[in-house]
Design an enzyme around this catalytic site. Sequence first.
Site, PDB file in Angstrom:
ATOM      1  N   GLU A  94       0.815  -1.219   0.000  1.00  0.00           N
ATOM      2  CA  GLU A  94       0.000   0.000   0.000  1.00  0.00           C
ATOM      3  C   GLU A  94       0.849   1.271   0.000  1.00  0.00           C
ATOM      4  O   GLU A  94       0.443   2.297  -0.569  1.00  0.00           O
ATOM      5  CB  GLU A  94      -0.937   0.012   1.217  1.00  0.00           C
ATOM      6  N   PHE A 156     -11.664  -6.952  14.073  1.00  0.00           N
ATOM      7  CA  PHE A 156     -10.585  -7.423  13.201  1.00  0.00           C
ATOM      8  C   PHE A 156     -10.261  -6.370  12.151  1.00  0.00           C
ATOM      9  O   PHE A 156     -11.137  -5.841  11.475  1.00  0.00           O
ATOM     10  CB  PHE A 156     -10.997  -8.736  12.527  1.00  0.00           C
ATOM     11  N   GLN A 157      -8.999  -6.054  12.026  1.00  0.00           N
ATOM     12  CA  GLN A 157      -8.480  -5.064  11.081  1.00  0.00           C
ATOM     13  C   GLN A 157      -9.123  -3.691  11.260  1.00  0.00           C
ATOM     14  O   GLN A 157      -9.303  -2.946  10.293  1.00  0.00           O
ATOM     15  CB  GLN A 157      -8.608  -5.551   9.634  1.00  0.00           C
ATOM     16  N   LYS A 206     -17.720  -0.304   5.884  1.00  0.00           N
ATOM     17  CA  LYS A 206     -18.160  -1.360   4.965  1.00  0.00           C
ATOM     18  C   LYS A 206     -19.673  -1.319   4.772  1.00  0.00           C
ATOM     19  O   LYS A 206     -20.165  -1.540   3.650  1.00  0.00           O
ATOM     20  CB  LYS A 206     -17.717  -2.715   5.505  1.00  0.00           C
ATOM     21  N   MET A 522      24.413   8.782   2.791  1.00  0.00           N
ATOM     22  CA  MET A 522      24.409  10.056   3.507  1.00  0.00           C
ATOM     23  C   MET A 522      24.719   9.852   4.984  1.00  0.00           C
ATOM     24  O   MET A 522      25.408  10.670   5.602  1.00  0.00           O
ATOM     25  CB  MET A 522      23.071  10.763   3.326  1.00  0.00           C
TER      26      MET A 522
END
Length: 626
Positions: A94, A156-157, A206, A522
Amino acid sequence: MSNGIPISPSLVAKVAGRAKDAAPVSSTVDASSRVQGPNNVVPPTEMTGSQAIVRALEELGVTDVFGLPGGAILPTYDPLMDSTKIKHVLVRHEQGAGHAAQGYAMVTGQVGVCIATSGPGATNLVTAIADAHMDSVPMVAITGQVNSAFIGTDAFQEADIVGITMPITKHSFLVTDAADIPRVMAEAFHIAGTGRPGPVLVDITKDAQTSTATFSWPPRIDLPGYRTVVRGHAKQVREAAKLIAASSRPVFYVGGGVIKGHASRELLELAEYVGAPVVTTLQARGAFPDSHRQHVGMPGMHGSVSAVTALQQSDLLITLGARFDDRVTGVLSSFAPNALVIHADIDPAEISKNRTADVPIVGSVKEIIPELLDACRARFAEEGAPGLEAWWSTLNRLRDTYPIGYTDTADGLTAPQKVIQRIGELTGPEGVYVAGVGQHQMWAAQFVKYERPHQWLNSGGLGTMGYSVPAAMGAKVGNPDRVVWSIDGDGCFQMTNQELATCVINKIPIKVAVINNSSLGMVRQWQTLFYESRYSNTDLNTGHGSVRVPDFVKLADAYGCVGLRCERDEDIDATIAQALAINDRPVVIDFVVSADAMVWPMVPSGVGNDAIQIARGMTPDWEEED
């Protein structure tokens, strides 16, 4: 729904009061302006929330989105499959979707779009959202959320992505009712793309996606208090012209806002009329042509001596779309000590935030610059143009004496600066160059010549390792007819190179130059200079004399890319030419370079810009310039 304000109410009040005192508003664009897109009229139609999301994206003119499905956003992915107007690019992580949306937005000027599911899918977008926030990139991130009845139950999630992203977005929406989707989508794109651009989060439960509501278009967007100043206040513009006419050492200090505001042509006309030197910050490379005689370089920690000195010795900073970043100013109290400041910016919160503006102008640089040009013409007609001969004599001497350059490496390995310079010279200004973060980023800013806006992309504010490959992917989707180079380090490349699979499957033929010094370059440079060469955990074992884990050529081959390796100076041009000739798949070049090369000039952290070094322990001879 969050208010998207990442600071305390008391500070908001101070900022609002300061902006009010600084620059009276003369012209604004409010939230009732027409909705983005063709503004087709869609009569009321019953559809699910998910169908409304897809239809809203179509009506907003979106043609490309980047995302990865999961449970809470799955209802929306079903109608997305049926869309004939939107191409979805399935990423492998993602974060890659977010950076791809950034790259797309940066080269097209349109709002980039990324999609993810709830919980870890949404949190994987956070780095890209923060990056877009720091660099003012217009982006809308759409995330699925658990059913509204489950919010707050640790389902969940479930993750409070609205709360998580509140400090790093222009605005964050939580949608629990399908009927709100058309309006919220229109408002999200309006906020992201107007004023100072930035990311907007739309988190949709949802059950809002699966329930049915009436869709009609265009919706009426209602954002009380969201007003974008467009035109500068006429009195402030006249005062700015007055200061310019009276100045003997003016400098145009140009920031990324000029590119975001699509004002490069206007800047060129104003700069040529005034005749003053121009510096372009890291985020503004290409806003003014490098080849123009008035361009004196990039300022900042790794800027040119002529650009840094121009700011330090100026008596007037004509600041356009810049924010007095710490990497430009050094120790703020010692920055441009004798300069008055004109500061034009579309974000009133930036006015006098770091450096007090003597003439603040709130508005779009696209509008302000032509107004300032007209005011200068009127003022110069009365008083004459400022005499800048002595100023130019000083700056030309600095430019000739201390050009950006490099020396051969002590270990005999290829100088990374040479590789990047040749990539720029063989590809030309019509290419797009996307850097990661670190030494290779600074060398790409220094050694590629930028002649046009949207030619250069990088993670400037947040400094995100892993930005380059997915951002280059998004840039190639947005500019399919241009050559797009990802100039990346061997450390950065290992963070997001899985998006090479995305590029291969979707036929996005970017070219990746891995500047492989086998270290976190760096960090290693700072360890060399400030930590007595104690190289704690910076050796990556990818380059010369190492075990080469991973082998970047084999990695490229595993992903279906063309993998090349270049270890000798005499092979640089031929290798680049081979890559430029391949346009049916991505190309990855492992440029094995010296680990000892450093980025110069350099203003060490914690000191003023007058302490700029042109090499280790070497400073310019200021006596010669007096």
